[in-house]
Design a protein around this motif. Structure first.
Motif, short mmCIF file in Angstrom:
data_model
loop_
_atom_site.label_atom_id
_atom_site.label_comp_id
_atom_site.label_asym_id
_atom_site.label_seq_id
_atom_site.Cartn_x
_atom_site.Cartn_y
_atom_site.Cartn_z
N LEU A 1 -10.18 -12.01 5.88
CA LEU A 1 -9.10 -11.03 5.98
C LEU A 1 -8.72 -10.88 7.45
O LEU A 1 -9.59 -10.63 8.30
CB LEU A 1 -9.58 -9.69 5.42
N MET B 1 -14.89 -7.08 -3.00
CA MET B 1 -14.37 -7.98 -1.97
C MET B 1 -15.55 -8.60 -1.22
O MET B 1 -16.52 -7.93 -0.91
CB MET B 1 -13.48 -7.25 -0.97
N LEU C 1 -6.08 -2.94 0.37
CA LEU C 1 -6.87 -4.16 0.57
C LEU C 1 -7.74 -4.45 -0.65
O LEU C 1 -7.79 -5.59 -1.13
CB LEU C 1 -7.76 -4.00 1.81
N ARG C 2 -8.43 -3.45 -1.16
CA ARG C 2 -9.34 -3.73 -2.28
C ARG C 2 -8.59 -4.05 -3.56
O ARG C 2 -9.11 -4.75 -4.43
CB ARG C 2 -10.33 -2.58 -2.48
N SER D 1 -5.45 -5.63 -3.60
CA SER D 1 -4.80 -6.94 -3.45
C SER D 1 -5.81 -8.06 -3.35
O SER D 1 -5.50 -9.21 -3.67
CB SER D 1 -3.91 -6.94 -2.21
N ARG D 2 -7.04 -7.77 -2.90
CA ARG D 2 -8.07 -8.80 -2.76
C ARG D 2 -9.22 -8.61 -3.74
O ARG D 2 -10.33 -9.06 -3.49
CB ARG D 2 -8.63 -8.78 -1.32
N ASN D 3 -8.96 -7.97 -4.87
CA ASN D 3 -10.01 -7.69 -5.83
C ASN D 3 -10.62 -8.98 -6.38
O ASN D 3 -9.91 -9.91 -6.76
CB ASN D 3 -9.46 -6.84 -6.98
N ARG E 1 -12.66 -14.31 0.45
CA ARG E 1 -11.87 -15.01 1.44
C ARG E 1 -11.75 -14.14 2.70
O ARG E 1 -11.89 -12.93 2.63
CB ARG E 1 -10.49 -15.34 0.87
N GLN F 1 -12.10 -11.37 -4.89
CA GLN F 1 -11.84 -12.54 -4.07
C GLN F 1 -12.88 -12.65 -2.97
O GLN F 1 -13.45 -11.65 -2.52
CB GLN F 1 -10.43 -12.48 -3.47
N GLY G 1 -11.31 -17.95 -3.42
CA GLY G 1 -12.27 -17.86 -2.32
C GLY G 1 -13.36 -18.90 -2.47
O GLY G 1 -13.27 -19.81 -3.29
N SER H 1 -6.98 -17.66 3.85
CA SER H 1 -6.91 -16.31 4.43
C SER H 1 -5.62 -15.60 4.07
O SER H 1 -5.57 -14.37 4.08
CB SER H 1 -7.04 -16.39 5.96
N GLY H 2 -4.57 -16.36 3.78
CA GLY H 2 -3.28 -15.73 3.55
C GLY H 2 -2.64 -15.31 4.86
O GLY H 2 -3.10 -15.69 5.95
#
Length: 621
Positions: free
Chosen positions: A312, A361, A301-302, A304-306, A310, A308, A168, A289-290
């Motif tokens: 969503l 996040m 979400l939290r 997989s994006r811990n 960026r 980070q 990020g 963003s993926g």
């Protein structure tokens, strides 16, 4: 002519016996020098001070040749020790990821060799030099003990409160934007550094590499042409909506760097191009963003994006009457709310081993739906909301499809350079945001409304213009600024009071003989004394549900408490268990008397008093 000496000849050339003895002593030295690896510029490690000069003078007082002491720097360590906690030792190995190992494993050397394997010749050389053994290898047990020693020296480490940073864009201690690309860090000036760079106030951890920002110049008017094509190809409800959309995407490319991060909600009917529009945002943001998500939970979400920072993107974020799914959506909205400001959403949960697990996040969220989502006041003030009309009609659908495909191709090609431009422009983000926020407050916005509008519009200005924002550009932003402020005006503190009152007035009561009437209808009948079909006593029906006319038609009195008939009217809402009373007090003029009020000789209750003006009814005489 004298015979030329061979290249390998060593000697004086005068005494053969001395030459032979001299050669015997010098040959080993010459061999070592010839076999030594050359020193490359990359091998030089700067240490302050590298050279220490000592000046002295001879007997005549003249300066002697300076004697220089050279301090040799230690080789950089491939392990970054962080500390220990509860028998666990935390460190960052050469791969860059946060690792923890028990004391037993490190003491026995179990798994230690895997920390260094495949990390390159420099790491292998370091292991051989620090932990040598006789067979020209290195001892993994000694390496494990070395990790324990270094972590003990660091002290106690708390992973739940540590500032861990992964993929990020982040704000560093000097208010500079730093783009984390998985294996490298990028700065606004175009410099790249390895992720292993360790800062004292935060810990940078490695991740799967993503495409890095490209600082090469964009084509002239390249982004303006993209913006105009987006404006042309979609059916926007308002003229300012393309500006708001493009500004949000630009601001979102800076991840967690902005101090305040706004979210975007786009809704519209089938065929309005919502999904294509969010895919275009993903195309422009690239790996940052993926992929677009179309089914998610807050926990997913939290996790997989811990750690980070960026954006969503979530498509088909539809409201659902199912209480289970509705709760899932509410949890995600709560996560977005926490992602907006400061250090982002930091969440702590209990682990399976009874130890706390922390998640964080940062960034902006973009969600779409067909059916309109009701946003609570605390959420509405963080979102820019827009509606899409059906796609513009065209005589040649094939040409429109080709134009759309061409736009996606251009955005894909510009993605890395777009992110590089925004990272470079981030140096003027704070000032631009402050100027726009001040302008918003000057035309009536509160602090939250001004911050949300300024984040979106600062992104638009940085993306399309160079140099400091001037009055002309600021005036051009006033129309979208006013639209954003007006949209969020409903998010004031009193809006929840209106919602809870509307819920009450629209509630339908079951009366005698299967008759159903709303509370609003019963109030109007009771106040006007006009009969209501099927209802003999409107005021009596209200009393049975804890609702009273009080003060000669000036107030509506509602009983408070968790088990009252009035509280049961809110049983399936967020205002259950008597929470309706405190929510109603957010309306102007609503009072909550300190003592109970008597409504008849044998009946008194604690109530909250709602003026008839709040009901949209005239005061009864």
């Amino acid at each position: 002519m004298a015979q030329e000496k061979s290249k390998n000849h060593i000697g004086t050339g005068f005494n053969p016996e001395m030459d032979h003895e001299f050669k015997v002593h010098m040959d080993p030295i010459r061999k070592v020098i010839e076999e030594a690896e050359p020193i490359l510029p990359s091998d030089v490690v700067e240490v302050q001070p590298l050279l220490v000069a000592h000046e002295s003078r001879d007997l005549l007082g003249q300066p002697e040749t300076q004697r220089v002491e050279v301090t040799v720097a230690d080789a950089p360590q491939p392990i970054v020790p962080l500390g220990h906690n509860g028998g666990q030792y935390y460190f960052i190995p050469p791969c860059g990821q946060l690792r923890r190992m028990t004391a037993e494993a490190l003491e026995a050397g179990r798994g230690v060799r895997s920390l260094f394997a495949g990390s390159g010749p420099e790491v292998d050389k370091w292991c051989h030099s620090e932990f040598p053994i006789r067979d020209n290898g290195w001892c993994h047990k000694q390496a494990g003990l070395w990790i324990i020693e270094r972590c003990n020296a660091k002290g106690v480490f708390d992973p739940s409160s540590a500032d861990l940073r992964s993929i990020g864009v982040w704000r560093d201690e000097g208010d500079c934007a730093v783009a984390h690309c998985g294996d490298q860090l990028a700065l606004p000036g175009g410099q790249f550094f390895p992720v292993a760079t360790h800062y004292p106030k935060h810990i940078t951890v490695g991740a799967r590499p993503i495409v890095k920002p490209d600082f090469a110049s964009l084509p002239f008017d390249g982004l303006k042409n993209v913006w105009h094509e987006i404006e042309r190809l979609w059916g926007w409800q308002r003229e300012v909506d393309p500006i708001i959309w493009f500004g949000w995407v630009a601001a979102a490319s800076l991840g967690g760097f902005p101090e305040w991060r706004s979210h975007l909600y786009v809704h519209g009917s089938r065929g309005s191009g919502k999904s294509k529009l969010i895919e275009l945002a993903a195309c422009l943001l690239g790996d940052l963003s993926g992929d677009v998500v179309n089914d998610a939970t807050e926990a997913g979400l939290r996790q997989s994006r811990n750690n980070q920072a960026r954006p969503l993107l979530i498509d088909e974020f539809e409201p659902d009457d199912n209480p289970r799914n509705s709760s899932r959506q509410d949890n995600m909205l709560a996560l977005f709310r926490r992602m907006s400001g400061g250090g982002g959403g930091r969440i702590s949960r209990g682990g399976s081993d009874h130890s706390p697990v922390s998640f964080r996040m940062l960034g902006s969220a973009y969600v779409t739906s067909i059916n309109h989502i009701h946003l609570e006041p605390q959420d509405r003030s963080r979102f820019a909301v827009m509606e899409l009309r059906p796609l513009p009609r065209c005589n040649d659908p094939m040409a429109a499809a080709r134009d759309l495909g061409r736009l996606f191709s251009v955005c894909k090609d510009l993605s890395a350079r777009f992110r590089g431009r925004m990272l470079h422009q981030s140096e003027r983000w704070d000032k631009t945001h402050g100027v726009i926020a001040a302008k918003a407050q000057s035309i009536g916005a509160d602090a939250r409304q001004a911050a949300t509008a300024a984040t979106t519009l600062a992104g638009f200005d940085l993306a399309l213009f160079d140099g400091e924002i001037d009055r002309l550009r600021l005036d051009d932003l006033q129309a979208p600024m006013e639209a954003l402020i007006n949209d969020s005006a409903e998010a004031d503190e009193g809006s929840e009071g209106r919602d809870v009152l509307d819920q009450l007035l629209s509630a339908s009561l079951s009366l005698d003989h299967g008759i159903k009437r709303t509370i609003r209808e019963l109030i109007i009948s009771a106040v006007s004394e006009e009969p209501l079909y099927g209802v003999d006593d409107a005021e009596g029906a209200l009393r049975r549900h804890g609702i009273y006319l009080y003060g000669v038609g000036r107030y509506l009195a509602l009983r408070t408490g968790k088990s009252t008939p009035t509280a049961k009217l809110y049983a399936d809402t967020k205002w259950r268990n008597g929470a309706h009373a405190s929510a109603l007090q957010k309306l102007d003029g609503v009072e909550r008397p300190k003592s109970a009020i008597r409504f008849s000789p044998n009946e008194q209750h604690r109530v909250v008093l709602v003026p008839f003006a709040c009901l949209g009814l005239e005061e009864a005489g």
